[in-house]
Scaffold this active site. Sequence first.
Site, mmCIF file in Angstrom:
data_model
loop_
_atom_site.group_PDB
_atom_site.id
_atom_site.type_symbol
_atom_site.label_atom_id
_atom_site.label_comp_id
_atom_site.label_asym_id
_atom_site.label_seq_id
_atom_site.Cartn_x
_atom_site.Cartn_y
_atom_site.Cartn_z
ATOM 1 N N GLU B 49 44.827 29.228 37.938
ATOM 2 C CA GLU B 49 44.278 30.061 36.879
ATOM 3 C C GLU B 49 45.262 31.202 36.646
ATOM 4 O O GLU B 49 45.491 32.030 37.526
ATOM 5 C CB GLU B 49 42.910 30.598 37.306
ATOM 6 C CG GLU B 49 42.204 31.333 36.200
ATOM 7 C CD GLU B 49 40.818 31.825 36.625
ATOM 8 O OE1 GLU B 49 40.339 31.465 37.713
ATOM 9 O OE2 GLU B 49 40.250 32.602 35.856
ATOM 10 N N GLU B 60 37.763 43.674 34.317
ATOM 11 C CA GLU B 60 38.493 43.681 35.586
ATOM 12 C C GLU B 60 38.240 44.954 36.388
ATOM 13 O O GLU B 60 38.139 46.044 35.848
ATOM 14 C CB GLU B 60 40.007 43.563 35.333
ATOM 15 C CG GLU B 60 40.428 42.503 34.331
ATOM 16 C CD GLU B 60 40.063 41.081 34.734
ATOM 17 O OE1 GLU B 60 39.731 40.840 35.925
ATOM 18 O OE2 GLU B 60 40.097 40.203 33.851
#
Lengths: 406, 267
Positions: B49, B60
């Site tokens: 990924e 995030e």
Amino acid sequence: MSSDKAVIDYKAMPDSDGHFGIYGGKFVSETLMEALTELTESYEKLSKDADFQAEFDKDLAHYVGRPSPLYHAERWSREIGGAQIYLKREDLNHTGAHKINNTIGQALLAKYSGKTRIIAETGAGQHGVASATIAARLGMECVVYMGEEDVRRQALNVYRMKLLGATVVPVTSGSKTLKDAMNEAMRDWVTNVDNTFYIIGTAAGPHPYPKLVRDFQSVIGREAREQSLAMTGKLPDALVACVGGGSNAIGLFHPFLSDESVAMYGVEAGGHGVETGEHAAPLSAGKPGVLHGNRTYLMQDEDGQILHTHSVSAGLDYPGVGPEHSWLKDIERVNYVAINDNEALAAFHHLTRIEGIMPALESSHALAYGEKLAKTLSPEQTIIVNLSGRGDKDIHTVAELDGISF
Amino acid sequence: MSRIAGCFEALQQQGRKALIPYIVAGDPSQELTVPLMHKLVEQGADILEIGVPFSDPMAEGPVIQLAHERALANRTGLRGILAMVKTFRETNSSTPVMLMGYANPIEYMGYQAFAAAAHEAGVDGVLTVDIPPEEALALNTELKKFEIDNIFLIAPTTDEARIKQIAALATGFVYFVSLKGVTGAGHLDTAMVEQKLNQIKTHTSLPIGVGFGIKDADTAVTISRLAEGVVVGSALVDAIFQRSQQGDDVNAATQLIADMRVAMDAV
């Protein structure tokens, strides 16, 4: 062209998914979708609820001090020698700007939804102060995210928020300004979604925020329309408002959108000049993209990364804009223009010296364009400029530019 | 069958679970990304990924935010990342590669141009954090034309109706976000994860990968008992950063993946 525009039902926008044409929408991570759906549903219900509306109207009247006056700036109009300029005095609201109209509405939504914690992002600190104010009054916990750079630039507002009992969290990521504060508020929300209400300060963000912020701010335009008819016997020829995220502008414009004879000008921050790249004018020089939950015009590079912005006014220092403005630009109902730092500062001094009213630097952008526009019109014509906030918070910035330190 | 679907099918036959490490392209440098990808495969990664850095990575936590900032300081962009995948494919034609990022870099390139370029580079799957199913149709259509899997997030807050909506659009696998929070947060609730995975499984036969909050061999094993895939991001990104700060070989950070592999295969 104009007859085509007349058939648009502006009140029906956005559609049920929050789209204004290709703009708007709900571009957030999956975790927040439930909260947005819940907010959409509770707003749909409460906006038709008589008790909710009555409480909102009562707070606007007795806490904010509405209606705000529409003031005929006769001396300034005479000096300019063109159209008559009327100022919509949002600077006289409690906490000193239009921001409180929206925070009262959203805090009521939070209260009716059983949320106990409020978070907000702020740039210049006006929305943070308005959020901290209403949280103090409702006895709710309040956390305000503010870019580290803005914390430094707006120390007075940081202290005001602390006095009101809010926690101010400096944001150190990215460019350390408003957009990063918004990112951090989103991160808080995603973590504390169960008990937290995010009060977004401008008409941007994911659906339903652009709609509900517009609805809460539309009191500005509704009042101005009535006041104009009462004072001049007619509708104004033009409206002028500054556009950062665009909440004061959409609040003034929206009730007039179907009035074809009323021209509208949204004034972006031209910074050092749009041609220099150092500005905050996405509608003038940006391209459509996706940021902070909606598709809208953005300042971005050729990799789709969001660019740093520059404006003398912290409240306009944002790389995006509310999605309804993007749509109004594309359908050519509103004209979007830019005013540079220097022009805004000149207007700040003009209004202070000629009318004894010290405007916020954000609002000074609208005033500067109002001056230019007035010169092109005749004395029988009228312009309403939204004086969205007062300038006390900017005295340090203005002094610094004049080479004065306290 | 896509590489991702094929990978899950082969693992299922072997009675194993997919280990899916996440790194940010261009962190700590653009030159190190392709070697890191190969090293991760060597250490036992099944699917890679690759994070596409964005100036405003809203989902995030601090570790991956900073990685995005470093990658952007290295001028890493979407086109450059597609070139990296293409280079990786010169010597690896079997390991699935998926991109994870935010809408705007793809918006800017244009959905059609992006899907064509991603296909040409050898990308197998795309996950855009801020494109939920309501907004996904246009991109999903382009990705389908090039047989690129469109991977969607399912969160603890996703209700039954939305799970169905997501299952109707998703291919490859679905990515369950194990907690309410940002990447790298540390409050994994195994009982909740198990309950939610059971609910998801009633609506889709796609494999389920679980991410957010998996930081070591123990948590990897716990999740691999419940799901078909385990995604590890912040712990690996942080290990890579620590090595690069100390001037060590960043490939050594992939030891974390080797440890997870051993522990997961021992179950």
